[in-house]
Design a protein around this motif. Structure first.
Motif, PDB file in Angstrom:
ATOM      1  N   ASP A  41      52.494  44.615  47.384  1.00  0.00           N
ATOM      2  CA  ASP A  41      51.958  45.406  46.270  1.00  0.00           C
ATOM      3  C   ASP A  41      51.307  44.452  45.277  1.00  0.00           C
ATOM      4  O   ASP A  41      51.991  43.760  44.512  1.00  0.00           O
ATOM      5  CB  ASP A  41      53.096  46.202  45.627  1.00  0.00           C
ATOM      6  CG  ASP A  41      52.633  47.139  44.530  1.00  0.00           C
ATOM      7  OD1 ASP A  41      51.414  47.220  44.289  1.00  0.00           O
ATOM      8  OD2 ASP A  41      53.500  47.790  43.904  1.00  0.00           O
ATOM      9  N   LEU A  42      49.970  44.411  45.280  1.00  0.00           N
ATOM     10  CA  LEU A  42      49.226  43.499  44.412  1.00  0.00           C
ATOM     11  C   LEU A  42      48.983  44.146  43.054  1.00  0.00           C
ATOM     12  O   LEU A  42      48.469  45.263  42.969  1.00  0.00           O
ATOM     13  CB  LEU A  42      47.886  43.138  45.061  1.00  0.00           C
ATOM     14  CG  LEU A  42      47.951  42.375  46.383  1.00  0.00           C
ATOM     15  CD1 LEU A  42      46.530  42.106  46.905  1.00  0.00           C
ATOM     16  CD2 LEU A  42      48.711  41.063  46.225  1.00  0.00           C
ATOM     17  N   GLY A  43      49.321  43.429  41.975  1.00  0.00           N
ATOM     18  CA  GLY A  43      49.219  44.005  40.646  1.00  0.00           C
ATOM     19  C   GLY A  43      50.278  45.077  40.461  1.00  0.00           C
ATOM     20  O   GLY A  43      49.997  46.169  39.966  1.00  0.00           O
ATOM     21  N   CYS A  44      51.507  44.753  40.843  1.00  0.00           N
ATOM     22  CA  CYS A  44      52.579  45.752  40.915  1.00  0.00           C
ATOM     23  C   CYS A  44      53.056  46.231  39.552  1.00  0.00           C
ATOM     24  O   CYS A  44      53.759  47.244  39.464  1.00  0.00           O
ATOM     25  CB  CYS A  44      53.758  45.193  41.699  1.00  0.00           C
ATOM     26  SG  CYS A  44      54.587  43.788  40.903  1.00  0.00           S
ATOM     27  N   GLY A  45      52.714  45.505  38.469  1.00  0.00           N
ATOM     28  CA  GLY A  45      53.204  45.899  37.153  1.00  0.00           C
ATOM     29  C   GLY A  45      54.726  45.947  37.136  1.00  0.00           C
ATOM     30  O   GLY A  45      55.391  45.103  37.730  1.00  0.00           O
ATOM     31  N   PRO A  46      55.303  46.969  36.503  1.00  0.00           N
ATOM     32  CA  PRO A  46      56.770  47.063  36.425  1.00  0.00           C
ATOM     33  C   PRO A  46      57.407  47.705  37.647  1.00  0.00           C
ATOM     34  O   PRO A  46      58.540  48.175  37.584  1.00  0.00           O
ATOM     35  CB  PRO A  46      56.986  47.902  35.166  1.00  0.00           C
ATOM     36  CG  PRO A  46      55.783  48.792  35.115  1.00  0.00           C
ATOM     37  CD  PRO A  46      54.638  47.965  35.630  1.00  0.00           C
ATOM     38  N   GLY A  47      56.682  47.751  38.770  1.00  0.00           N
ATOM     39  CA  GLY A  47      57.275  48.214  40.021  1.00  0.00           C
ATOM     40  C   GLY A  47      57.272  49.709  40.237  1.00  0.00           C
ATOM     41  O   GLY A  47      58.117  50.233  40.969  1.00  0.00           O
ATOM     42  N   LEU A  48      56.313  50.415  39.676  1.00  0.00           N
ATOM     43  CA  LEU A  48      56.304  51.876  39.770  1.00  0.00           C
ATOM     44  C   LEU A  48      56.104  52.367  41.199  1.00  0.00           C
ATOM     45  O   LEU A  48      56.683  53.385  41.594  1.00  0.00           O
ATOM     46  CB  LEU A  48      55.216  52.446  38.858  1.00  0.00           C
ATOM     47  CG  LEU A  48      55.351  52.092  37.372  1.00  0.00           C
ATOM     48  CD1 LEU A  48      54.190  52.656  36.568  1.00  0.00           C
ATOM     49  CD2 LEU A  48      56.683  52.589  36.823  1.00  0.00           C
ATOM     50  N   GLY A  62      56.260  42.478  45.494  1.00  0.00           N
ATOM     51  CA  GLY A  62      55.357  42.846  44.401  1.00  0.00           C
ATOM     52  C   GLY A  62      54.926  41.620  43.619  1.00  0.00           C
ATOM     53  O   GLY A  62      55.759  40.770  43.292  1.00  0.00           O
ATOM     54  N   ILE A  63      53.632  41.532  43.333  1.00  0.00           N
ATOM     55  CA  ILE A  63      53.093  40.386  42.604  1.00  0.00           C
ATOM     56  C   ILE A  63      52.322  40.878  41.390  1.00  0.00           C
ATOM     57  O   ILE A  63      51.494  41.791  41.485  1.00  0.00           O
ATOM     58  CB  ILE A  63      52.154  39.547  43.501  1.00  0.00           C
ATOM     59  CG1 ILE A  63      52.931  38.975  44.689  1.00  0.00           C
ATOM     60  CG2 ILE A  63      51.506  38.426  42.710  1.00  0.00           C
ATOM     61  CD1 ILE A  63      52.088  38.147  45.638  1.00  0.00           C
ATOM     62  N   ALA A  89      52.882  35.876  39.377  1.00  0.00           N
ATOM     63  CA  ALA A  89      51.842  34.952  39.823  1.00  0.00           C
ATOM     64  C   ALA A  89      50.496  35.655  39.809  1.00  0.00           C
ATOM     65  O   ALA A  89      50.407  36.886  39.727  1.00  0.00           O
ATOM     66  CB  ALA A  89      52.147  34.439  41.232  1.00  0.00           C
ATOM     67  N   ASP A  90      49.450  34.854  39.890  1.00  0.00           N
ATOM     68  CA  ASP A  90      48.088  35.349  40.077  1.00  0.00           C
ATOM     69  C   ASP A  90      47.903  35.642  41.559  1.00  0.00           C
ATOM     70  O   ASP A  90      48.043  34.754  42.394  1.00  0.00           O
ATOM     71  CB  ASP A  90      47.095  34.280  39.615  1.00  0.00           C
ATOM     72  CG  ASP A  90      45.643  34.731  39.688  1.00  0.00           C
ATOM     73  OD1 ASP A  90      45.352  35.724  40.391  1.00  0.00           O
ATOM     74  OD2 ASP A  90      44.801  34.067  39.061  1.00  0.00           O
TER      75      ASP A  90
END
Length: 247
Positions: A41-48, A62-63, A89-90
């Motif tokens: 999950d790229l750009g996962c934020g807070p894992g929604l 998730g990253i 991470a980026d």
């Protein structure tokens, strides 16, 4: 930003919970994603999305670049007993090789990249996917941007998205139709006189254009919808959601 992810009054940083639930339901019931799949999950934020996919029996990594979002996601996973690998991470620095069954990037983030950065991302995703793996993402169309129009306004805020304290916002939009590109520029002035400028670029796509880009980068479009929740594709919609197969 973390607060904006959870705000159910608007889709500022993430889509609202009801739409996220519909997306996960669609991806599972359509068999695009399956129990046991390994997901990035790229750009996962807070894992929604990550948390919901884990609940459905998938192994998720998730990253996200935001430390606060990742810290929140890790704490939530621990509370829920979810085994999710969250990495701050980026994602342009990922170095996976044939590791994942699917890579997920939602809410049009690919539209914020230049052609060069977009193609770099696609090469990294392609390398990270197993043979016949899939890349799931969505892009905005020019129709959406035309509806929103070019903003040209100013307003005063007691505190909100840009700053926790009082600040002035000057907003202006620019359209570059020859490149299907838009710029939203925000000039933020704090009470102490500090000024910062934020520029948000958006590159919109048609199904034909994003299909060509994917083919040039080693993918084949398997399915296209007008949303990741499975809305039937029709030309002229606001969004295009894609399930692209690694070839």
């Amino acid at each position: 930003m973390l607060e904006a992810h959870f705000n159910q009054a608007h889709d500022g940083a993430s889509r609202r919970n009801a739409e996220i639930e519909k997306t996960v339901f669609h991806l599972i019931t359509s068999r695009v994603l399956k129990k046991g799949d390994r997901i990035l999950d790229l750009g996962c934020g807070p894992g929604l999305y990550s948390s919901r996919l884990c609940f459905e029996g998938m192994k998720v990594t998730g990253i996200d670049l935001s430390r606060r979002s990742i810290d929140y996601a890790r704490a939530q996973a621990e509370r829920d007993g979810h085994d999710i690998d969250y990495i701050c991470a980026d994602f342009f620095n990922i170095d996976y090789k044939e590791t994942f069954d699917a890579v997920l990037q939602v809410y049009g983030e690919i539209c914020t990249f230049s052609d060069e950065k977009r193609d770099l991302l696609l090469s990294l995703v392609h390398r990270a996917l197993k043979e016949n793996g899939i890349f799931i993402f969505d892009v905005s169309t020019r129709e959406l941007r035309m509806q929103e129009g070019l903003k040209n306004r100013w307003y005063f805020s007691e505190g909100g998205f840009w700053r926790p304290g009082r600040h002035l916002v000057l907003e202006e939009g620019f359209d570059y139709p020859e490149n299907d590109t838009w710029l939203n520029q925000y000039i933020i002035m704090d009470e102490d006189g500090e000024v910062k400028v934020y520029r948000l670029w958006f590159h919109d796509y048609s199904l034909e254009k994003i299909s060509r880009v994917l083919e040039q980068n080693g993918f084949r479009v398997e399915n296209a919808w007008n949303s990741l929740s499975g809305e039937f594709y029709r030309k002229g919609g606001d969004w295009i959601a894609i399930d692209a197969r690694k070839v």
